[in-house]
Design a protein around this motif. Structure first.
Motif, PDB file in Angstrom:
ATOM      1  N   UNK A 114      -2.561  17.933   4.876  1.00 56.59           N
ATOM      2  CA  UNK A 114      -1.295  17.404   4.351  1.00 56.59           C
ATOM      3  C   UNK A 114      -1.537  16.367   3.260  1.00 56.59           C
ATOM      4  N   UNK A 115      -2.579  15.585   3.413  1.00 58.55           N
ATOM      5  CA  UNK A 115      -2.886  14.559   2.417  1.00 58.55           C
ATOM      6  C   UNK A 115      -3.235  15.175   1.065  1.00 58.55           C
ATOM      7  N   UNK A 116      -3.741  16.400   1.080  1.00 54.77           N
ATOM      8  CA  UNK A 116      -4.130  17.067  -0.160  1.00 54.77           C
ATOM      9  C   UNK A 116      -2.954  17.741  -0.861  1.00 54.77           C
ATOM     10  N   UNK A 117      -1.885  17.997  -0.122  1.00 48.66           N
ATOM     11  CA  UNK A 117      -0.742  18.725  -0.679  1.00 48.66           C
ATOM     12  C   UNK A 117       0.186  17.800  -1.450  1.00 48.66           C
ATOM     13  N   UNK A 118       0.900  18.377  -2.372  1.00 46.40           N
ATOM     14  CA  UNK A 118       1.963  17.647  -3.052  1.00 46.40           C
ATOM     15  C   UNK A 118       3.095  17.438  -2.053  1.00 46.40           C
ATOM     16  N   UNK A 174       0.850  -1.179   0.000  1.00 48.75           N
ATOM     17  CA  UNK A 174       0.000   0.000   0.000  1.00 48.75           C
ATOM     18  C   UNK A 174       0.896   1.242   0.000  1.00 48.75           C
ATOM     19  N   UNK A 175       0.660   2.160  -0.925  1.00 48.99           N
ATOM     20  CA  UNK A 175       1.456   3.398  -0.934  1.00 48.99           C
ATOM     21  C   UNK A 175       1.310   4.155   0.391  1.00 48.99           C
ATOM     22  N   UNK A 176       2.366   4.867   0.742  1.00 51.23           N
ATOM     23  CA  UNK A 176       2.409   5.550   2.037  1.00 51.23           C
ATOM     24  C   UNK A 176       1.278   6.558   2.209  1.00 51.23           C
ATOM     25  N   UNK A 177       0.915   7.259   1.149  1.00 47.03           N
ATOM     26  CA  UNK A 177      -0.162   8.257   1.276  1.00 47.03           C
ATOM     27  C   UNK A 177      -1.499   7.579   1.586  1.00 47.03           C
ATOM     28  N   UNK A 178      -1.744   6.433   0.967  1.00 53.14           N
ATOM     29  CA  UNK A 178      -2.978   5.695   1.260  1.00 53.14           C
ATOM     30  C   UNK A 178      -2.952   5.177   2.697  1.00 53.14           C
ATOM     31  N   UNK A 179      -1.777   4.723   3.125  1.00 52.77           N
ATOM     32  CA  UNK A 179      -1.639   4.235   4.499  1.00 52.77           C
ATOM     33  C   UNK A 179      -1.895   5.370   5.492  1.00 52.77           C
ATOM     34  N   UNK A 180      -1.387   6.562   5.170  1.00 50.49           N
ATOM     35  CA  UNK A 180      -1.623   7.716   6.035  1.00 50.49           C
ATOM     36  C   UNK A 180      -3.111   8.031   6.098  1.00 50.49           C
ATOM     37  N   UNK A 181      -3.795   7.996   4.975  1.00 45.99           N
ATOM     38  CA  UNK A 181      -5.241   8.256   4.962  1.00 45.99           C
ATOM     39  C   UNK A 181      -5.973   7.230   5.821  1.00 45.99           C
ATOM     40  N   UNK A 182      -5.567   5.980   5.709  1.00 48.68           N
ATOM     41  CA  UNK A 182      -6.181   4.914   6.503  1.00 48.68           C
ATOM     42  C   UNK A 182      -5.960   5.172   7.995  1.00 48.68           C
ATOM     43  N   UNK A 183      -4.753   5.586   8.358  1.00 53.72           N
ATOM     44  CA  UNK A 183      -4.445   5.830   9.768  1.00 53.72           C
ATOM     45  C   UNK A 183      -5.196   7.042  10.302  1.00 53.72           C
ATOM     46  N   UNK A 184      -5.377   8.061   9.479  1.00 55.08           N
ATOM     47  CA  UNK A 184      -6.158   9.229   9.899  1.00 55.08           C
ATOM     48  C   UNK A 184      -7.610   8.808  10.134  1.00 55.08           C
ATOM     49  N   UNK A 185      -8.128   7.945   9.288  1.00 56.33           N
ATOM     50  CA  UNK A 185      -9.488   7.443   9.461  1.00 56.33           C
ATOM     51  C   UNK A 185      -9.604   6.651  10.759  1.00 56.33           C
ATOM     52  N   UNK A 186      -8.619   5.806  11.033  1.00 63.53           N
ATOM     53  CA  UNK A 186      -8.606   5.028  12.284  1.00 63.53           C
ATOM     54  C   UNK A 186      -8.562   5.970  13.483  1.00 63.53           C
ATOM     55  N   UNK A 187      -7.727   7.003  13.391  1.00 63.15           N
ATOM     56  CA  UNK A 187      -7.610   7.970  14.482  1.00 63.15           C
ATOM     57  C   UNK A 187      -8.944   8.660  14.734  1.00 63.15           C
ATOM     58  N   UNK A 188      -9.625   9.047  13.674  1.00 62.18           N
ATOM     59  CA  UNK A 188     -10.936   9.700  13.830  1.00 62.18           C
ATOM     60  C   UNK A 188     -11.933   8.730  14.496  1.00 62.18           C
ATOM     61  N   UNK A 189     -11.906   7.461  14.081  1.00 56.38           N
ATOM     62  CA  UNK A 189     -12.784   6.467  14.698  1.00 56.38           C
ATOM     63  C   UNK A 189     -12.454   6.292  16.176  1.00 56.38           C
TER      64      UNK A 189
END
Length: 88
Positions: free
Chosen positions: A42-46, A1-16
């Motif tokens: 940060x996820x939206x930025x280059x 899994x690419x790091x950006x997708x992993x970060x998005x997943x972790x942010x979702x887990x954190x929100x949950x």
């Protein structure tokens, strides 16, 4: 899994976790919600325009949640690792 997708997943887990954990004091809840918002930006930025200070913010948050909310602290540690993998 690419790091950006992993970060998005972790942010979702954190929100949950924020919604499932025992109620947090208002100041801790507000600080965590602010951090989540920063991570989402940060996820939206280059990668070239991302701020390295976000990793410092997450590290500080780990310290604040370590004792009372180890699940949140663990997710935050994973986010720090992922940010490092992205180069932030």
């Amino acid at each position: 899994m690419p790091a950006r997708e992993k970060l998005q997943e972790q942010v979702t887990i954190l929100r949950e976790q924020l919604n499932q954990e025992p109620p947090l004091p208002p100041e801790k809840r507000d600080a965590l919600e602010e951090l989540i918002a920063k991570l989402e930006v940060q996820l939206e930025l280059e990668p070239a325009t991302q701020s390295p200070s976000i990793a410092d913010d997450v590290n500080r948050a780990v310290e604040g949640f370590e004792l009372d909310h180890p699940g949140i602290a663990g997710t935050l540690r994973n986010i720090v690792i992922t940010l490092g993998n992205i180069g932030i």
